[in-house]
Design a protein around this motif. Structure first.
Motif, PDB file in Angstrom:
ATOM      1  N   MET A 238       0.644   6.211  -6.328  1.00 35.98           N
ATOM      2  CA  MET A 238       1.010   7.384  -5.358  1.00 35.98           C
ATOM      3  C   MET A 238       1.391   6.463  -4.200  1.00 35.98           C
ATOM      4  SD  MET A 238      -0.356  10.894  -3.887  1.00 35.98           S
ATOM      5  CE  MET A 238      -2.070  10.333  -3.478  1.00 35.98           C
ATOM      6  N   THR A 239       2.464   6.901  -3.385  1.00 35.02           N
ATOM      7  CA  THR A 239       2.883   6.451  -2.134  1.00 35.02           C
ATOM      8  C   THR A 239       2.752   7.458  -1.102  1.00 35.02           C
ATOM      9  OG1 THR A 239       4.201   4.575  -2.963  1.00 35.02           O
ATOM     10  CG2 THR A 239       4.614   5.097  -0.914  1.00 35.02           C
ATOM     11  N   ILE A 240       2.281   7.274  -0.173  1.00 32.90           N
ATOM     12  CA  ILE A 240       2.316   8.317   1.149  1.00 32.90           C
ATOM     13  C   ILE A 240       3.241   7.649   2.249  1.00 32.90           C
ATOM     14  CG2 ILE A 240       1.178   9.226   3.141  1.00 32.90           C
ATOM     15  CD1 ILE A 240      -1.433   9.043   1.280  1.00 32.90           C
ATOM     16  N   ARG A 241       4.174   8.438   2.379  1.00 39.64           N
ATOM     17  CA  ARG A 241       5.471   7.845   3.360  1.00 39.64           C
ATOM     18  C   ARG A 241       5.140   8.850   4.677  1.00 39.64           C
ATOM     19  NH1 ARG A 241      10.352   8.329   0.796  1.00 39.64           N
ATOM     20  NH2 ARG A 241       9.846   6.282  -0.331  1.00 39.64           N
ATOM     21  N   ILE A 242       4.679   8.175   5.774  1.00 43.18           N
ATOM     22  CA  ILE A 242       4.912   8.792   7.061  1.00 43.18           C
ATOM     23  C   ILE A 242       6.238   8.563   7.815  1.00 43.18           C
ATOM     24  CG2 ILE A 242       3.611   9.127   9.181  1.00 43.18           C
ATOM     25  CD1 ILE A 242       1.072   8.206   7.467  1.00 43.18           C
ATOM     26  N   LEU A 243       6.894   9.659   8.231  1.00 42.48           N
ATOM     27  CA  LEU A 243       8.058   9.537   9.046  1.00 42.48           C
ATOM     28  C   LEU A 243       7.625  10.090  10.490  1.00 42.48           C
ATOM     29  CD1 LEU A 243      10.548  11.222   6.527  1.00 42.48           C
ATOM     30  CD2 LEU A 243      10.449   8.885   6.887  1.00 42.48           C
ATOM     31  N   CYS A 244       8.136   8.947  11.202  1.00 46.45           N
ATOM     32  CA  CYS A 244       7.982   9.335  12.594  1.00 46.45           C
ATOM     33  C   CYS A 244       9.299   8.972  13.524  1.00 46.45           C
ATOM     34  CB  CYS A 244       6.933   8.806  13.314  1.00 46.45           C
ATOM     35  SG  CYS A 244       6.766   7.022  13.000  1.00 46.45           S
ATOM     36  N   ILE A 245       9.388   9.891  14.482  1.00 47.87           N
ATOM     37  CA  ILE A 245      10.483   9.627  15.566  1.00 47.87           C
ATOM     38  C   ILE A 245      10.064   8.809  16.545  1.00 47.87           C
ATOM     39  CG2 ILE A 245      12.305  10.822  16.957  1.00 47.87           C
ATOM     40  CD1 ILE A 245      12.954  11.392  14.130  1.00 47.87           C
ATOM     41  N   GLY A 246      10.646   7.623  16.975  1.00 48.73           N
ATOM     42  CA  GLY A 246      10.365   6.844  18.123  1.00 48.73           C
ATOM     43  C   GLY A 246       9.247   5.573  17.798  1.00 48.73           C
TER      44      GLY A 246
ATOM     45  N   PHE B 210      -5.957   3.269  10.539  1.00 50.96           N
ATOM     46  CA  PHE B 210      -5.627   4.567  10.003  1.00 50.96           C
ATOM     47  C   PHE B 210      -4.896   4.026   8.523  1.00 50.96           C
ATOM     48  CE2 PHE B 210      -2.778   7.926   8.234  1.00 50.96           C
ATOM     49  CZ  PHE B 210      -3.923   8.834   8.036  1.00 50.96           C
ATOM     50  N   VAL B 211      -4.168   3.194   8.658  1.00 55.09           N
ATOM     51  CA  VAL B 211      -3.267   2.559   7.353  1.00 55.09           C
ATOM     52  C   VAL B 211      -4.388   2.065   6.504  1.00 55.09           C
ATOM     53  CG1 VAL B 211      -1.449   1.243   6.674  1.00 55.09           C
ATOM     54  CG2 VAL B 211      -1.016   2.662   8.403  1.00 55.09           C
ATOM     55  N   LYS B 212      -5.070   1.070   7.136  1.00 54.54           N
ATOM     56  CA  LYS B 212      -6.000   0.291   6.509  1.00 54.54           C
ATOM     57  C   LYS B 212      -6.970   1.030   5.514  1.00 54.54           C
ATOM     58  CE  LYS B 212      -9.837  -1.726   8.497  1.00 54.54           C
ATOM     59  NZ  LYS B 212     -10.509  -2.579   9.443  1.00 54.54           N
ATOM     60  N   ARG B 213      -7.495   2.044   6.194  1.00 55.12           N
ATOM     61  CA  ARG B 213      -8.425   3.067   5.504  1.00 55.12           C
ATOM     62  C   ARG B 213      -7.737   3.724   4.546  1.00 55.12           C
ATOM     63  NH1 ARG B 213     -12.760   5.311  10.049  1.00 55.12           N
ATOM     64  NH2 ARG B 213     -13.260   3.562  10.897  1.00 55.12           N
ATOM     65  N   LEU B 214      -6.718   4.211   4.744  1.00 60.87           N
ATOM     66  CA  LEU B 214      -6.029   5.014   3.724  1.00 60.87           C
ATOM     67  C   LEU B 214      -5.484   4.329   2.440  1.00 60.87           C
ATOM     68  CD1 LEU B 214      -5.111   7.809   3.453  1.00 60.87           C
ATOM     69  CD2 LEU B 214      -3.131   7.620   4.710  1.00 60.87           C
ATOM     70  N   SER B 215      -5.173   2.921   2.795  1.00 59.19           N
ATOM     71  CA  SER B 215      -4.304   2.192   1.748  1.00 59.19           C
ATOM     72  C   SER B 215      -5.335   1.835   0.641  1.00 59.19           C
ATOM     73  CB  SER B 215      -4.014   0.652   2.358  1.00 59.19           C
ATOM     74  OG  SER B 215      -5.351   0.080   2.878  1.00 59.19           O
ATOM     75  N   ARG B 216      -6.785   2.131   0.849  1.00 59.69           N
ATOM     76  CA  ARG B 216      -7.703   2.119  -0.382  1.00 59.69           C
ATOM     77  C   ARG B 216      -7.330   3.006  -1.435  1.00 59.69           C
ATOM     78  NH1 ARG B 216     -13.664   1.181   2.577  1.00 59.69           N
ATOM     79  NH2 ARG B 216     -12.787  -0.678   4.054  1.00 59.69           N
ATOM     80  N   TYR B 217      -6.774   4.153  -0.767  1.00 58.51           N
ATOM     81  CA  TYR B 217      -6.557   5.214  -1.983  1.00 58.51           C
ATOM     82  C   TYR B 217      -5.099   5.376  -2.413  1.00 58.51           C
ATOM     83  CZ  TYR B 217     -11.000   6.333   0.055  1.00 58.51           C
ATOM     84  OH  TYR B 217     -12.301   6.193   0.493  1.00 58.51           O
ATOM     85  N   ALA B 218      -4.106   4.852  -1.792  1.00 59.89           N
ATOM     86  CA  ALA B 218      -2.828   4.897  -2.067  1.00 59.89           C
ATOM     87  C   ALA B 218      -1.825   3.956  -1.233  1.00 59.89           C
ATOM     88  CB  ALA B 218      -2.277   6.499  -1.734  1.00 59.89           C
TER      89      ALA B 218
END
Length: 70
Positions: free
Chosen positions: A1-9, A23-31
């Motif tokens: 599973m890939t979580i894609r976060i789209l942001c403006i700016g 945040f990415v480091k912690r979340l990347s353990r799961y996806a």
């Protein structure tokens, strides 16, 4: 599973960038995590409500185009 976060700016403040990295480091353990930064629309400081809606609409279209179908 890939979580894609789209942001403006882009993030300008260092502490926000550090928080995102953590945040990415912690979340990347799961996806798998992908952060996509899209350019913001050029606009003057003072916008009328109609101009603000035009900017939001243009940014929204770019986000939807980046997501694609599904």
């Amino acid at each position: 599973m890939t979580i894609r976060i789209l942001c403006i700016g882009k993030l300008k403040e260092r502490f926000y960038a550090d928080a995102v990295t953590e945040f990415v480091k912690r979340l990347s353990r799961y996806a798998a995590v992908e952060i996509v930064e899209l350019a913001d629309e050029r606009a003057p400081e003072q916008l009328s409500p109609a101009e603000r809606e035009q900017v939001k609409s243009a940014e929204g279209r770019r986000m939807l185009a980046r997501i694609g179908e599904g």
